[in-house]
Design a protein around this motif. Structure first.
Motif, PDB file in Angstrom:
ATOM      1  N   ILE A 187       0.833  -1.205   0.000  1.00 54.77           N
ATOM      2  CA  ILE A 187       0.000   0.000   0.000  1.00 54.77           C
ATOM      3  C   ILE A 187       0.867   1.254   0.000  1.00 54.77           C
ATOM      4  CG2 ILE A 187      -1.652   1.330   1.377  1.00 54.77           C
ATOM      5  CD1 ILE A 187      -2.861  -1.327   2.289  1.00 54.77           C
ATOM      6  N   GLY A 188       1.953   1.244   0.793  1.00 54.98           N
ATOM      7  CA  GLY A 188       2.866   2.387   0.809  1.00 54.98           C
ATOM      8  C   GLY A 188       3.457   2.656  -0.558  1.00 54.98           C
ATOM      9  N   GLY A 189       3.808   1.584  -1.259  1.00 58.05           N
ATOM     10  CA  GLY A 189       4.343   1.745  -2.605  1.00 58.05           C
ATOM     11  C   GLY A 189       3.336   2.335  -3.561  1.00 58.05           C
ATOM     12  N   LEU A 190       2.107   1.844  -3.512  1.00 65.32           N
ATOM     13  CA  LEU A 190       1.077   2.338  -4.430  1.00 65.32           C
ATOM     14  C   LEU A 190       0.759   3.802  -4.159  1.00 65.32           C
ATOM     15  CD1 LEU A 190      -1.322  -0.758  -4.503  1.00 65.32           C
ATOM     16  CD2 LEU A 190       0.299  -0.030  -6.260  1.00 65.32           C
ATOM     17  N   GLN A 191       0.612   4.159  -2.898  1.00 67.55           N
ATOM     18  CA  GLN A 191       0.274   5.539  -2.564  1.00 67.55           C
ATOM     19  C   GLN A 191       1.373   6.507  -2.982  1.00 67.55           C
ATOM     20  OE1 GLN A 191      -0.534   5.221   1.655  1.00 67.55           O
ATOM     21  NE2 GLN A 191      -2.702   4.862   1.326  1.00 67.55           N
ATOM     22  N   ALA A 192       2.623   6.127  -2.779  1.00 62.91           N
ATOM     23  CA  ALA A 192       3.728   7.021  -3.115  1.00 62.91           C
ATOM     24  C   ALA A 192       3.992   7.059  -4.611  1.00 62.91           C
ATOM     25  CB  ALA A 192       4.996   6.591  -2.370  1.00 62.91           C
ATOM     26  N   LEU A 193       4.021   5.887  -5.244  1.00 66.52           N
ATOM     27  CA  LEU A 193       4.438   5.797  -6.645  1.00 66.52           C
ATOM     28  C   LEU A 193       3.422   6.380  -7.605  1.00 66.52           C
ATOM     29  CD1 LEU A 193       5.981   2.228  -6.491  1.00 66.52           C
ATOM     30  CD2 LEU A 193       7.225   4.378  -6.716  1.00 66.52           C
ATOM     31  N   VAL A 194       2.135   6.232  -7.310  1.00 66.39           N
ATOM     32  CA  VAL A 194       1.116   6.811  -8.192  1.00 66.39           C
ATOM     33  C   VAL A 194       1.298   8.317  -8.272  1.00 66.39           C
ATOM     34  CG1 VAL A 194      -1.352   7.292  -8.412  1.00 66.39           C
ATOM     35  CG2 VAL A 194      -0.577   4.961  -7.939  1.00 66.39           C
TER      36      VAL A 194
END
Length: 515
Positions: A118-125
């Motif tokens: 989830i951290g990756g998706l929130q930051a990378l988007v």
């Protein structure tokens, strides 16, 4: 335009690229909202406690927060599209593990693993969007982000309520339901998102700094969860945990100031605009996550509504997010000015939480709905725009780290908010239940049955639990309002910001604060 970065896209190309990114963001957000209304029933069926209730949420926020800077730094070094897909795979594995959990300990561990994705998706988007759309135009597309956020936050609680209310599904499907959506997002990203790969041979990721940040934050949050209950505020446990956490975070700052590729670039976060945006994000995150997480519990445990009804009752807040993010995004794109909307949003957020701070177990639902709508308007006007203000002030080469830093501190604020407010609520509920049921302090009078497992309690005890939870929840919203005031102060101190119309800063020497 910098070498290795994607060329500016037309409107149709942007929308095609956004399709997979928005799906990925949707699945990250719905993973939390779909569980929110079901969580009282989930913890009750697993016979968990109020502290465990808090940690099911905190574990996800904690790992998402701790890994966000790493994802952001990796985005400056590797292919952003591949990183988003890796985050999706981690999310899927975490979702499956959560669905098969047999007790609260397993659920907390699985949710912690899911939080990495989830951290990756929130930051990378956020990073990918910033790499293909200039800041001036980004407000126009923030409406799409706001719509996705609103659908996830409105549809999630409703979907979660329906899942747990349908006998042949059960609460485990609250975790399984995101898996097919995530897989679709993976495929859509593969087909629609076209980004050039940035290759660097001198890659250095500061894993030591990231580990120290995660360790320091974790120790402090564990201390907050248990202090005042398992041990006293003035005790050797407090000295060891609170002092140890501060020392570890101090070491993290020392490491970040010396390494070549810090996960949290101090040279960026100490500049005026990023620093104030981070402070505001920290306060908004504490108030928003900390307050909103307990709304579903308020409606179910404090008011006695079903999970589906609780989902419906949260619609006013999500509608406020949708309307305000869409309208403010378009107005910002038109004017290029972002500060007035951030200031207004933080003030509105404080007013909304002040209203929610007045609720108890029999407050009129229309009044609760109005207060939630006001909170939603404040969130919609601040959350994305604070990220936008920072992205506008840094060059493309630092975009990933800068964006992730704001997301990191917002998530950190949310993690602290959920943990602190959850601890306050747990301590107050425990004391009030003991007083109402006339049992010794520290006991709830429900025997071996969790107070959240309402169906297993006698009717007279259920009534007491409804009253105690309903009355106690208002106090944590007042704390949220006080924290949100810090966001107002930080927003007022921001210099006027005019959004640029180019992907990158005009020259490397441009002053990011004066823009």
């Amino acid at each position: 335009m910098k070498v290795g970065e994607a060329a500016p896209m037309g409107h149709r190309q942007v929308l095609e690229s956004l399709s997979g990114l928005l799906l990925a963001l949707f699945v990250a957000m719905i993973s939390s909202t779909v569980v929110s209304t079901a969580l009282p029933l989930i913890i009750g069926s697993l016979n968990g406690t109020q502290t465990q209730y808090t940690w099911v949420v905190t574990a996800t926020l904690l790992t998402a927060t701790a890994t966000t800077p790493v994802w952001g730094k990796l985005a400056d070094l590797f292919n952003k599209k591949s990183l988003v897909q890796v985050a999706i795979v981690i999310f899927v594995v975490g979702s499956v593990l959560s669905g098969f959990s047999q007790d609260t300990g397993q659920l907390i561990a699985a949710r912690a693993f899911q939080g990495i994705g989830i951290g990756g998706l929130q930051a990378l988007v956020q990073v990918v969007i910033a790499s293909i759309i200039p800041p001036r135009e980004r407000g126009r597309y923030n409406g799409y982000l706001g719509a996705v956020m609103a659908v996830a936050t409105v549809g999630g609680p409703l979907l979660g309520g329906l899942i747990v209310d349908v006998p042949w599904l059960g609460w485990r499907w609250c975790f399984f339901v995101g898996v097919p959506i995530a897989l679709v997002a993976f495929v859509v990203l593969q087909r629609t998102l076209k980004l050039q790969t940035v290759r660097r041979d001198d890659v250095r990721v500061d894993y030591l700094g990231a580990g120290l940040i995660a360790a320091g934050v974790s120790v402090l949050l564990i201390w907050v969860s248990f202090v005042g209950n398992s041990f006293a505020w003035l005790s050797w446990q407090t000295a060891a945990m609170a002092g140890g956490g501060v020392v570890v975070l101090g070491l993290a700052v020392l490491v970040e100031s010396r390494v070549r590729e810090p996960v949290v670039p101090l040279t960026i976060v100490v500049q005026r605009t990023p620093a104030l945006a981070i402070v505001a994000s920290l306060a908004v995150g504490m108030a928003m996550f900390g307050g909103a997480v307990f709304l579903g519990q308020y409606f179910q445990v404090g008011r006695g509504y079903t999970p589906t009804q609780a989902g419906l009752l949260t619609i006013p807040m999500m509608a406020g997010v949708l309307v305000s993010s869409t309208v403010s995004g378009r107005m910002i794109s038109r004017s290029g000015m972002v500060k007035p909307y951030i200031v207004a949003g933080t003030i509105i957020l404080v007013l909304g939480f002040l209203g929610l701070g007045m609720v108890d177990h029999d407050t009129a639902l229309w009044l609760v709905g109005v207060d939630m709508a006001v909170v939603g308007v404040g969130v919609g006007m601040t959350m994305q725009n604070l990220v936008l203000a920072v992205q506008n002030s840094v060059p493309m080469r630092d975009l990933g780290a800068a964006s992730a830093s704001v997301t990191f501190f917002r998530s950190l604020g949310g993690t602290i908010g959920v943990s602190v407010l959850g601890a306050v609520l747990a301590n107050r509920v425990t004391a009030d239940l003991a007083a109402a049921l006339r049992v010794p302090a520290g006991q709830t009078g429900t025997g071996d049955v969790s107070a959240l497992n309402l169906t297993a309690l006698p009717p007279e005890v259920q009534t007491v639990v409804h009253t105690v939870y309903g009355d106690a929840t208002g106090h944590i919203f007042l704390i949220s309002a006080a924290v949100a005031v810090v966001g107002v102060v930080a927003a007022l101190l921001l210099k006027p910001i005019t959004l640029r119309s180019t992907i990158d800063l005009d020259t490397p020497a441009a002053d990011p604060v004066a823009r």
